[in-house]
Design a protein around this motif. Structure first.
Motif, mmCIF file in Angstrom:
data_model
loop_
_atom_site.group_PDB
_atom_site.id
_atom_site.type_symbol
_atom_site.label_atom_id
_atom_site.label_comp_id
_atom_site.label_asym_id
_atom_site.label_seq_id
_atom_site.Cartn_x
_atom_site.Cartn_y
_atom_site.Cartn_z
ATOM 1 N N LEU A 122 0.829 -1.208 0.000
ATOM 2 C CA LEU A 122 0.000 0.000 0.000
ATOM 3 C C LEU A 122 0.868 1.265 0.000
ATOM 4 C CD1 LEU A 122 -3.104 -0.516 2.327
ATOM 5 C CD2 LEU A 122 -3.081 0.312 -0.013
ATOM 6 N N LEU A 123 1.878 1.267 0.824
ATOM 7 C CA LEU A 123 2.746 2.447 0.901
ATOM 8 C C LEU A 123 3.547 2.635 -0.376
ATOM 9 C CD1 LEU A 123 3.971 2.203 4.600
ATOM 10 C CD2 LEU A 123 2.319 3.823 3.639
ATOM 11 N N GLU A 124 3.881 1.539 -1.052
ATOM 12 C CA GLU A 124 4.591 1.649 -2.325
ATOM 13 C C GLU A 124 3.693 2.288 -3.387
ATOM 14 O OE1 GLU A 124 7.332 1.259 -5.496
ATOM 15 O OE2 GLU A 124 7.502 1.450 -3.331
ATOM 16 N N TRP A 125 2.425 1.891 -3.430
ATOM 17 C CA TRP A 125 1.497 2.539 -4.355
ATOM 18 C C TRP A 125 1.389 4.029 -4.047
ATOM 19 C CZ3 TRP A 125 -2.905 -1.624 -3.715
ATOM 20 C CH2 TRP A 125 -2.535 -2.789 -4.394
ATOM 21 N N HIS A 126 1.336 4.352 -2.771
ATOM 22 C CA HIS A 126 1.229 5.756 -2.378
ATOM 23 C C HIS A 126 2.494 6.520 -2.746
ATOM 24 C CE1 HIS A 126 1.006 9.164 0.614
ATOM 25 N NE2 HIS A 126 -0.185 9.223 0.064
ATOM 26 N N ARG A 127 3.641 5.918 -2.562
ATOM 27 C CA ARG A 127 4.912 6.579 -2.898
ATOM 28 C C ARG A 127 4.967 6.922 -4.384
ATOM 29 N NH1 ARG A 127 9.374 5.612 -5.327
ATOM 30 N NH2 ARG A 127 8.794 3.473 -5.832
ATOM 31 N N ARG A 128 4.398 6.079 -5.207
ATOM 32 C CA ARG A 128 4.448 6.305 -6.654
ATOM 33 C C ARG A 128 3.370 7.272 -7.139
ATOM 34 N NH1 ARG A 128 4.458 0.080 -8.282
ATOM 35 N NH2 ARG A 128 4.366 0.836 -10.448
ATOM 36 N N LEU A 129 2.208 7.244 -6.529
ATOM 37 C CA LEU A 129 1.089 8.051 -7.016
ATOM 38 C C LEU A 129 1.004 9.431 -6.369
ATOM 39 C CD1 LEU A 129 -1.778 5.394 -7.173
ATOM 40 C CD2 LEU A 129 -0.614 6.441 -9.111
ATOM 41 N N ALA A 130 1.282 9.509 -5.076
ATOM 42 C CA ALA A 130 1.031 10.743 -4.329
ATOM 43 C C ALA A 130 1.768 11.962 -4.875
ATOM 44 C CB ALA A 130 1.362 10.548 -2.851
ATOM 45 N N PRO A 131 3.028 11.842 -5.375
ATOM 46 C CA PRO A 131 3.692 13.047 -5.889
ATOM 47 C C PRO A 131 2.969 13.692 -7.070
ATOM 48 C CG PRO A 131 5.306 11.325 -5.438
ATOM 49 C CD PRO A 131 3.955 10.691 -5.307
ATOM 50 N N GLN A 132 2.057 12.953 -7.725
ATOM 51 C CA GLN A 132 1.323 13.521 -8.850
ATOM 52 C C GLN A 132 0.124 14.359 -8.389
ATOM 53 O OE1 GLN A 132 3.147 12.568 -11.290
ATOM 54 N NE2 GLN A 132 4.090 10.778 -10.323
ATOM 55 N N LEU A 133 -0.249 14.246 -7.116
ATOM 56 C CA LEU A 133 -1.454 14.897 -6.625
ATOM 57 C C LEU A 133 -1.227 16.393 -6.398
ATOM 58 C CD1 LEU A 133 -2.568 12.246 -3.979
ATOM 59 C CD2 LEU A 133 -3.605 12.652 -6.210
ATOM 60 N N GLY B 187 4.478 7.872 0.890
ATOM 61 C CA GLY B 187 4.975 6.524 1.144
ATOM 62 C C GLY B 187 5.100 6.194 2.612
ATOM 63 N N GLU B 188 4.460 6.991 3.475
ATOM 64 C CA GLU B 188 4.459 6.730 4.910
ATOM 65 C C GLU B 188 3.074 7.058 5.469
ATOM 66 O OE1 GLU B 188 7.511 8.744 7.066
ATOM 67 O OE2 GLU B 188 9.073 8.288 5.591
ATOM 68 N N PRO C 74 -5.600 6.989 6.646
ATOM 69 C CA PRO C 74 -4.310 6.913 7.333
ATOM 70 C C PRO C 74 -3.162 7.641 6.634
ATOM 71 C CG PRO C 74 -4.709 4.897 6.129
ATOM 72 C CD PRO C 74 -5.923 5.745 5.927
ATOM 73 N N LEU C 75 -3.435 8.270 5.502
ATOM 74 C CA LEU C 75 -2.400 8.970 4.755
ATOM 75 C C LEU C 75 -2.611 10.477 4.833
ATOM 76 C CD1 LEU C 75 -2.649 6.642 1.659
ATOM 77 C CD2 LEU C 75 -0.720 6.683 3.263
ATOM 78 N N ALA C 76 -1.543 11.226 4.685
ATOM 79 C CA ALA C 76 -1.662 12.691 4.748
ATOM 80 C C ALA C 76 -2.444 13.237 3.562
ATOM 81 C CB ALA C 76 -0.269 13.326 4.808
ATOM 82 N N LEU C 77 -2.361 12.565 2.425
ATOM 83 C CA LEU C 77 -3.143 12.929 1.241
ATOM 84 C C LEU C 77 -3.289 11.683 0.385
ATOM 85 C CD1 LEU C 77 -1.029 14.815 -1.454
ATOM 86 C CD2 LEU C 77 -0.052 13.310 0.283
ATOM 87 N N GLY C 78 -4.290 11.705 -0.505
ATOM 88 C CA GLY C 78 -4.455 10.588 -1.426
ATOM 89 C C GLY C 78 -5.258 9.424 -0.887
ATOM 90 N N ASN C 79 -5.975 9.606 0.234
ATOM 91 C CA ASN C 79 -6.760 8.499 0.773
ATOM 92 C C ASN C 79 -7.864 8.074 -0.189
ATOM 93 O OD1 ASN C 79 -5.754 8.098 3.666
ATOM 94 N ND2 ASN C 79 -6.072 10.314 3.586
ATOM 95 N N GLY C 80 -8.474 9.051 -0.879
ATOM 96 C CA GLY C 80 -9.518 8.719 -1.834
ATOM 97 C C GLY C 80 -8.979 7.957 -3.022
ATOM 98 N N LEU C 81 -7.827 8.388 -3.541
ATOM 99 C CA LEU C 81 -7.213 7.726 -4.685
ATOM 100 C C LEU C 81 -6.832 6.289 -4.344
ATOM 101 C CD1 LEU C 81 -6.011 7.753 -7.526
ATOM 102 C CD2 LEU C 81 -3.952 8.806 -6.564
#
Length: 413
Positions: free
Chosen positions: A119-130, A139-140, A208-215
């Motif tokens: 899950l955190l790996e997906w977030h690490r890759r996607l979140a910088p685009q938000l 990623g944390e 549980p994430l600072a951003l991107g919970n919906g994505l």
């Protein structure tokens, strides 16, 4: 009061007997998708999935404030799935590749265990685009309170506050979530679509994430629905007492519908639903309000019946949309066979692909085509006249009101 302050957290209150009518109607709409999918050849299935995932990725990104070019999504999906692209092969922006790769991972691993690292790996890759991701750790898990706020310039409104004010508290909540995931991810027992929606509610309420919970939540829901519908397909083939090995399950891990496009048109309802089920802060009060009712809702948050009913209706809409795509995949196959020797340039192929992917009954005007392929008006006119002469398109109307759509295929009725 918030949902996580209720004694039923994290499961919430739910009487499934009140949902039986809505659930059965939704399953009756989803069922044909499952059975029709079993009849598709491998290439047909991959083309259908490319279309559905393309819509899912584009709409999910749009819900997060990101615009991805439709043709680039299609090219990236065709490359990833090993499909020949009849249109112009164009460079794919890295952001599109990232969205496609992560979405395919989420779907293809639907029957594998899901852990925090993935899950955190997906977030690490996607979140910088938000949007507004600059300065936030990706990623944390979050290490601060999470609040969803709307409005601006002194008119901001708190819509939701999630549980856990630091990483230790969030980690404790996540321990419960992942334990529940092992027990309740869609399986042979229970109704998979209900299990998927309950887990989705838990994830979004936890945020549980600072951003991107919906994505990330939409990725998880796509994974769980893929799993639920894959199991439906397995059960339709015969009696099952246990899931088969992973190698066999891989053939069932593919998307049969796109849900995010439905959500794009229902964002207002979605906000109201969250306030009903997850809670809302009390309205500000002044000394003039003394003696008046508090304004707190009569029903405390945590009743998930409205949540489940709303999502089941959206799933039904997505399934109906998927049904139309099944017929388009077969239509596309017939069209390319019928025009296998018809010479088309890259611009013309792009138009044919676009019309195959959408409701082409409306067709396109010359100006639509000109903008789609970024060409001049005279060139657009020549291309459309050529396609019409070759029997690929048919035209209706006259003058500037002329529109072009795919011609009826031989033997298609």
């Amino acid at each position: 009061m918030w949902i996580w302050q209720q004694p039923e957290w994290p499961r919430g209150r739910l009487d499934t007997s009140t949902l039986l009518g809505t659930l059965n109607a939704t399953l009756a709409t989803v069922g044909p998708l499952v059975s029709q999918g079993a009849d598709l050849k491998t290439d047909q299935r991959l083309r259908l999935e490319a279309t559905l995932l393309g819509e899912e990725i584009g709409a999910s990104a749009r819900l997060s404030g990101i615009s991805l070019e439709r043709g680039a999504i299609r090219t990236a999906l065709h490359q990833a799935l090993g499909l020949a692209d009849e249109g112009e092969v164009r460079p794919v922006p890295p952001v599109v590749e990232t969205f496609v790769d992560v979405t395919l991972e989420a779907v293809r691993t639907a029957f594998l265990p899901l852990g925090e690292a993935q899950l955190l790996e997906w977030h690490r890759r996607l979140a910088p685009q938000l949007p507004r991701s600059a300065g936030l750790v990706v990623g944390e898990w979050r290490d601060a309170p999470f609040e969803e706020v709307s409005g601006r310039y002194g008119l901001k409104r708190l819509r939701y506050r999630a549980p856990g004010d630091d990483r230790a508290a969030v980690s404790a909540e996540l321990k419960t979530f992942f334990a529940r995931l092992k027990e309740e991810e869609p399986g042979l027992d229970g109704v998979g679509h209900l299990q998927a929606l309950k887990l989705h509610a838990h994830w979004l309420a936890l945020s549980p994430l600072a951003l991107g919970n919906g994505l990330i939540g939409r990725l998880l829901l796509a994974r769980w629905l893929t799993r639920a519908e894959g199991i439906m397909a397995l059960q339709a083939e015969g009696e099952l007492s246990a899931l088969p090995d992973l190698e066999m399950l891989e053939a069932y891990a593919w998307r049969r519908q796109a849900l995010s496009p439905v959500l794009v048109d229902a964002q207002g309802e979605w906000q109201a639903l969250r306030e009903t089920c997850f809670g809302r802060p009390p309205a500000p009060r002044s000394s003039l309000d003394a003696g008046l009712p508090s304004g707190e809702p009569e029903v405390p948050p945590g009743d998930l019946a409205p949540w489940m009913r709303w999502w089941l209706l959206r799933l039904r809409e997505g399934a109906r949309h998927g049904q139309a795509h099944f017929s388009r995949v077969r239509r596309a196959e017939r069209l390319w066979l019928e025009h296998a020797r018809t010479p088309l340039n890259a611009r013309q192929r792009e138009l044919v692909l676009t019309l195959l992917e959408r409701d082409d009954e409306a067709g396109v005007a010359r100006s639509d085509y000109r903008d789609l392929v970024a060409t001049s008006d005279p060139t657009a006119a020549r291309d459309l006249a050529d396609l019409t002469a070759k029997g690929v398109l048919e035209s209706t109307g006259v003058g500037r009101g002329t529109r072009y759509r795919l011609a009826a295929l031989g033997g298609s009725g």
